[in-house]
Motif scaffolding. Sequence first.
Motif, PDB file in Angstrom:
ATOM      1  N   ASN A 149      51.743  40.001  48.113  1.00 35.54           N
ATOM      2  CA  ASN A 149      52.194  41.131  47.377  1.00 35.54           C
ATOM      3  C   ASN A 149      52.085  40.308  45.542  1.00 35.54           C
ATOM      4  OD1 ASN A 149      54.505  39.248  46.400  1.00 35.54           O
ATOM      5  ND2 ASN A 149      55.511  40.077  48.105  1.00 35.54           N
ATOM      6  N   TYR A 150      52.449  41.258  44.906  1.00 33.87           N
ATOM      7  CA  TYR A 150      51.737  41.178  43.473  1.00 33.87           C
ATOM      8  C   TYR A 150      52.606  39.750  42.919  1.00 33.87           C
ATOM      9  CZ  TYR A 150      50.052  45.968  43.085  1.00 33.87           C
ATOM     10  OH  TYR A 150      49.442  47.050  43.229  1.00 33.87           O
ATOM     11  N   GLU A 151      53.987  39.638  43.278  1.00 34.87           N
ATOM     12  CA  GLU A 151      54.561  38.211  42.699  1.00 34.87           C
ATOM     13  C   GLU A 151      54.263  37.147  43.578  1.00 34.87           C
ATOM     14  OE1 GLU A 151      56.768  41.218  43.252  1.00 34.87           O
ATOM     15  OE2 GLU A 151      56.398  41.637  41.341  1.00 34.87           O
ATOM     16  N   SER A 152      54.132  37.012  44.506  1.00 34.23           N
ATOM     17  CA  SER A 152      53.945  35.800  45.601  1.00 34.23           C
ATOM     18  C   SER A 152      52.411  35.303  45.274  1.00 34.23           C
ATOM     19  CB  SER A 152      54.091  36.327  46.964  1.00 34.23           C
ATOM     20  OG  SER A 152      54.102  34.950  47.705  1.00 34.23           O
ATOM     21  N   LEU A 153      51.480  36.290  45.313  1.00 30.07           N
ATOM     22  CA  LEU A 153      50.110  35.718  45.031  1.00 30.07           C
ATOM     23  C   LEU A 153      49.844  35.475  43.515  1.00 30.07           C
ATOM     24  CD1 LEU A 153      48.025  38.462  46.883  1.00 30.07           C
ATOM     25  CD2 LEU A 153      48.033  35.808  47.291  1.00 30.07           C
ATOM     26  N   GLY A 163      48.257  29.840  40.969  1.00 26.44           N
ATOM     27  CA  GLY A 163      48.334  31.000  41.800  1.00 26.44           C
ATOM     28  C   GLY A 163      47.018  32.010  41.464  1.00 26.44           C
ATOM     29  N   SER A 164      46.985  33.222  41.851  1.00 31.38           N
ATOM     30  CA  SER A 164      46.069  34.066  41.671  1.00 31.38           C
ATOM     31  C   SER A 164      46.544  35.451  41.278  1.00 31.38           C
ATOM     32  CB  SER A 164      44.947  34.288  42.818  1.00 31.38           C
ATOM     33  OG  SER A 164      43.865  34.889  42.509  1.00 31.38           O
ATOM     34  N   GLY A 206      39.629  40.672  44.878  1.00 28.59           N
ATOM     35  CA  GLY A 206      38.539  41.430  44.292  1.00 28.59           C
ATOM     36  C   GLY A 206      37.945  39.932  43.535  1.00 28.59           C
ATOM     37  N   SER A 207      36.551  40.303  43.194  1.00 28.72           N
ATOM     38  CA  SER A 207      35.986  39.115  42.625  1.00 28.72           C
ATOM     39  C   SER A 207      36.453  38.649  41.414  1.00 28.72           C
ATOM     40  CB  SER A 207      34.362  39.618  42.257  1.00 28.72           C
ATOM     41  OG  SER A 207      34.261  40.558  41.504  1.00 28.72           O
ATOM     42  N   SER A 208      37.272  39.532  40.630  1.00 25.62           N
ATOM     43  CA  SER A 208      37.603  38.906  39.086  1.00 25.62           C
ATOM     44  C   SER A 208      38.887  38.228  39.061  1.00 25.62           C
ATOM     45  CB  SER A 208      37.747  39.952  38.142  1.00 25.62           C
ATOM     46  OG  SER A 208      38.772  41.070  38.475  1.00 25.62           O
ATOM     47  N   VAL A 209      39.617  38.045  40.188  1.00 25.50           N
ATOM     48  CA  VAL A 209      40.603  37.188  40.380  1.00 25.50           C
ATOM     49  C   VAL A 209      40.454  35.728  40.578  1.00 25.50           C
ATOM     50  CG1 VAL A 209      41.970  39.312  40.979  1.00 25.50           C
ATOM     51  CG2 VAL A 209      41.397  37.364  42.698  1.00 25.50           C
ATOM     52  N   PRO A 210      41.237  34.838  40.017  1.00 33.40           N
ATOM     53  CA  PRO A 210      40.877  33.440  40.411  1.00 33.40           C
ATOM     54  C   PRO A 210      40.786  33.048  41.831  1.00 33.40           C
ATOM     55  CG  PRO A 210      42.710  33.644  38.903  1.00 33.40           C
ATOM     56  CD  PRO A 210      42.529  35.068  39.346  1.00 33.40           C
ATOM     57  N   ILE A 211      39.999  32.280  42.288  1.00 29.84           N
ATOM     58  CA  ILE A 211      39.829  31.587  43.570  1.00 29.84           C
ATOM     59  C   ILE A 211      40.719  30.859  43.916  1.00 29.84           C
ATOM     60  CG2 ILE A 211      38.058  30.128  42.941  1.00 29.84           C
ATOM     61  CD1 ILE A 211      36.609  30.637  45.561  1.00 29.84           C
ATOM     62  N   LEU A 212      41.298  30.534  45.250  1.00 26.42           N
ATOM     63  CA  LEU A 212      42.224  29.711  45.594  1.00 26.42           C
ATOM     64  C   LEU A 212      41.838  28.937  46.733  1.00 26.42           C
ATOM     65  CD1 LEU A 212      45.790  31.351  45.437  1.00 26.42           C
ATOM     66  CD2 LEU A 212      44.846  29.502  43.744  1.00 26.42           C
ATOM     67  N   PRO A 213      41.982  27.242  46.878  1.00 28.44           N
ATOM     68  CA  PRO A 213      41.640  26.708  47.906  1.00 28.44           C
ATOM     69  C   PRO A 213      42.764  27.014  48.845  1.00 28.44           C
ATOM     70  CG  PRO A 213      42.483  25.425  46.195  1.00 28.44           C
ATOM     71  CD  PRO A 213      42.660  26.610  45.728  1.00 28.44           C
ATOM     72  N   ALA A 214      42.416  26.625  49.950  1.00 26.24           N
ATOM     73  CA  ALA A 214      42.895  27.022  51.394  1.00 26.24           C
ATOM     74  C   ALA A 214      44.548  26.754  51.287  1.00 26.24           C
ATOM     75  CB  ALA A 214      42.329  26.458  52.833  1.00 26.24           C
ATOM     76  N   ALA A 241      36.894  29.558  35.534  1.00 21.84           N
ATOM     77  CA  ALA A 241      37.909  28.859  35.308  1.00 21.84           C
ATOM     78  C   ALA A 241      38.569  28.346  36.704  1.00 21.84           C
ATOM     79  CB  ALA A 241      39.231  29.493  34.458  1.00 21.84           C
ATOM     80  N   ALA A 242      38.957  29.045  37.637  1.00 21.36           N
ATOM     81  CA  ALA A 242      39.571  28.839  38.778  1.00 21.36           C
ATOM     82  C   ALA A 242      38.719  27.846  39.581  1.00 21.36           C
ATOM     83  CB  ALA A 242      39.934  29.780  39.406  1.00 21.36           C
ATOM     84  N   ALA A 243      37.270  28.286  39.727  1.00 18.59           N
ATOM     85  CA  ALA A 243      36.599  27.371  40.580  1.00 18.59           C
ATOM     86  C   ALA A 243      36.551  25.922  39.810  1.00 18.59           C
ATOM     87  CB  ALA A 243      35.468  27.691  40.298  1.00 18.59           C
ATOM     88  N   ILE A 244      36.431  25.632  38.456  1.00 15.18           N
ATOM     89  CA  ILE A 244      36.345  24.320  38.001  1.00 15.18           C
ATOM     90  C   ILE A 244      37.800  23.704  38.125  1.00 15.18           C
ATOM     91  CG2 ILE A 244      36.272  22.977  35.826  1.00 15.18           C
ATOM     92  CD1 ILE A 244      34.401  25.261  34.948  1.00 15.18           C
TER      93      ILE A 244
END
Lengths: 84, 450
Positions: free
Chosen positions: B310-314, B322-323, B287-295, B412-415
């Motif tokens: 899952n919750y831990e791995s992501l 992470g995100s 969902g939009s509010s979590v940090p974005i991650l590069p591939a 923050a994650a995008a930067i």
Amino acid sequence: MAEQQLMKVTIDNITLEVPAGTTILQAARKIGGEVAPPAMCYYSKLEGSGGKCRTCLVEVSKGSEKDPRPMPKLVASCRTTVMD
Amino acid sequence: MGVKLLLDKAHVAGIRHFDVYRREGGYRSAEKALQSMTPEAIVEEVKKSGLRGRGGAGFPAGMKWSFIAKPEGVPRHLVCNADESEPGTFKDRYLMEFIPHLLLEGLLVSSFALGSNDTYIYIRGEYAWIVDILETAIEEAKANGFLGKNILGTGFDCNIYVHRGAGAYICGEETALIESLEGKRGNPRIKPPFPAIQGVWNRPTVVNNVETLAAVVPIINMGGDAYAQIGVGRSTGTKLISACGNINKPGVYEIEMNLSVEEFIYSDEYCGGIANGKRLKACIPGGSSVPILPANLMLTTAKGEKRLMNYESLSDGGFASGSMLGSGGFIVLDEDQSIVKNTYTLARFYRHESCGQCSPCREGTGWMEKILINILKGKGQASDIDLLWDIQRKIEGNTICPLGDAAAWPVAAAIRHFRDEFEWYVNHPQEAQTRNYGLAHYADPIHVPA
């Protein structure tokens, strides 16, 4: 009202005892000087005021055992009562 | 093919109606719970299952239920949070649209466990047609004795009301939802007191997501221990993921939480790979509010392990690498997407949806939007990127409700991960208007299977 319970709090290494139900801001103002955080939207005579401008945020390093929230945490001192 | 607990029967013809749902084994958990279990036993069973709140925060549902205060003579309430407004998330809509009785069954069992006689579904206003579906389902359940007075002869009364919201994102936050349900403006309350002590009309209240409440049904049917066997570690059970973006097969998928991200994106059973043969650039996993991650960080963790859904791995690696699983809105961006534009779109959304109650969020989201539109239009300065970083740091954790965090994290994650692209926008304003940055900023070319 029942007997006033006193609570021991430490702010910036200064320990004092205040009655239960006192907010952190009021306790800090009792010490005064540099210790008291600035506040804008809180007006002591107006019930329910405060908590909005977040100017008075303070870090609570240790909460009480009754409160399950994880500490340390930044809280609005004008709306948070002291805990033992 | 993984285990399906929620969407198993979703495509049986006519499952939306009581008769078919009942014939397919529906309301068995309600019979079992009401006739042979005590409320405490149900709470205990949910605790054992390790079910975590599916709304975004991942807070253990059983623990939340055990916090509810039980003063004498004060009614308690259960509120179902169906105000699914997170951009990229549409799993609850799917669940309510296709098997509304599953939600009602979960609500009935949960209401019994919590002692709530008046239970509310707070649904977002845009889901107008689902309100009709739910209300029809409630009527059917009432006619068949599963709602209303003296359910199954146990003397337990339960009514479910559907309340339509008016389309504010903030009303998905539980205290804002409670305010809105009371008929006030949807401003989050200052906690404490928590809703479990003082919620709707100052009565003890539990607010749970649609998917969490629906998951109570399989937990009661199969037992908490058996449910905890599915999944890995503390991420038990199945999760609905709504996948969208540049993929071949967008839609809602029910996954077991030991599926790898790579398999989820590329296997034909799920997303079916990136659309038009492009390459994966970035992904927003929850969902939009979590940090974005590069591939590269999306497919493997910083330690080089395979990332699982899952919750831990992501969230492995914290926010540095992470995100979060969040609400399960899986947004995939291919190489043609501009991260700056994407971040601006999100910042604009949060500026619009900020309730304006507390200063860091009200002011900060506005400034972030202004700075980002400047960078996007080629009027940015090099110092703007540091300024953005500074602003987001002053929002996060300083606000009344989590909307401030939700607005700060994507920026923050995008930067953090795509700073090169922001700098390119600032240094080459003309060029940035005509072409995309693409995948050029990756130091090592990312490996993407064919």
